[in-house]
Design an enzyme around this catalytic site. Structure first.
Site, PDB file in Angstrom:
ATOM      1  N   CYS A  10       0.847  -1.076   0.042  1.00  0.00           N
ATOM      2  CA  CYS A  10       0.137  -0.034  -0.146  1.00  0.00           C
ATOM      3  C   CYS A  10       0.915   1.305  -0.226  1.00  0.00           C
ATOM      4  CB  CYS A  10      -1.236  -0.303   1.033  1.00  0.00           C
ATOM      5  SG  CYS A  10      -1.950   1.538   1.544  1.00  0.00           S
TER       6      CYS A  10
HETATM    7  N1  MHO Z   1      -5.750  -2.135   3.134  1.00  0.00           N
HETATM    8  C1  MHO Z   1      -5.873  -0.729   2.523  1.00  0.00           C
HETATM    9  C2  MHO Z   1      -5.340  -0.690   1.256  1.00  0.00           C
HETATM   10  C3  MHO Z   1      -5.280   0.719   0.646  1.00  0.00           C
HETATM   11  S1  MHO Z   1      -4.256   0.826  -0.486  1.00  0.00           S
HETATM   12  C4  MHO Z   1      -4.211   2.379  -1.085  1.00  0.00           C
HETATM   13  C5  MHO Z   1      -7.578  -0.479   2.024  1.00  0.00           C
HETATM   14  O1  MHO Z   1      -8.191  -1.516   1.721  1.00  0.00           O
HETATM   15  O2  MHO Z   1      -8.148   0.381   2.318  1.00  0.00           O
HETATM   16  O3  MHO Z   1      -3.969  -0.142  -1.446  1.00  0.00           O
END
Ligand code: MHO
Length: 155
Positions: A10
């Site tokens: 992420c």
């Molecule tokens: N676990 C996070 C990842 C966000 S990311 C920008 C979510 O699902 O919001 O990939």
């Protein structure tokens, strides 16, 4: 100023960590390594475009070296996880260094090799070291996400 591009899960947290490093003047969240131009977050999350979430770092090589950035990269995520980072699963979360020249490729491979040899991690390093590709800046709401939303960690 030089540029280095890292994928380590992420991108919110990756960007946040790189911005803390002295000598780093800019860090942008974006998408790289897929097969479509100008993907949206939605496109990338569909898993159909092949992009990785990544951070493009602009830095002053007189203050911080590419090697130091690579060391930081290996510290700020778990490079032994293949196509995931914790709860974030899928190849958009793959671990990769997108190298901008031969020197970066050489150094990235050297450091990865040394960490492997030292047994710095309990499992093999899954990080892919590849030539850079077009980088597409992510939507504005993904930039400085932690600061904007007053959070410290991703999950
Ligand atoms: N676990 C996070 C990842 C966000 S990311 C920008 C979510 O699902 O919001 O990939």
């Amino acid at each position: 100023m030089d540029v280095a591009t890292f994928a380590a899960g992420c991108f919110w947290g990756v960007e946040h960590e790189f911005r803390k490093i002295k000598g780093v003047s800019e860090a942008f969240c974006g998408y790289i390594g897929g097969h479509t131009d100008g993907p949206t977050y939605r496109d990338v999350c569909s898993g159909q475009t092949g992009h990785a979430e990544a951070v493009e770092v602009t830095y002053d090589p007189a203050v911080v070296s590419f090697e130091q950035l690579v060391e930081a990269f290996f510290q700020l995520h778990d490079p032994t996880q293949l196509n995931r980072q914790g709860p974030d699963v899928g190849d958009q979360y793959r671990s990769a260094i997108f190298c901008h020249n031969e020197e970066q490729t050489k150094l990235a491979n050297q450091i990865k090799g040394r960490l492997e040899k030292e047994g710095a991690f309990k499992k093999p390093i899954a990080t892919k070291i590849v030539d850079t590709k077009p980088f597409f800046k992510a939507e504005e709401y993904h930039q400085k996400y932690f600061e904007k939303n007053n959070i410290q960690i991703c999950h």
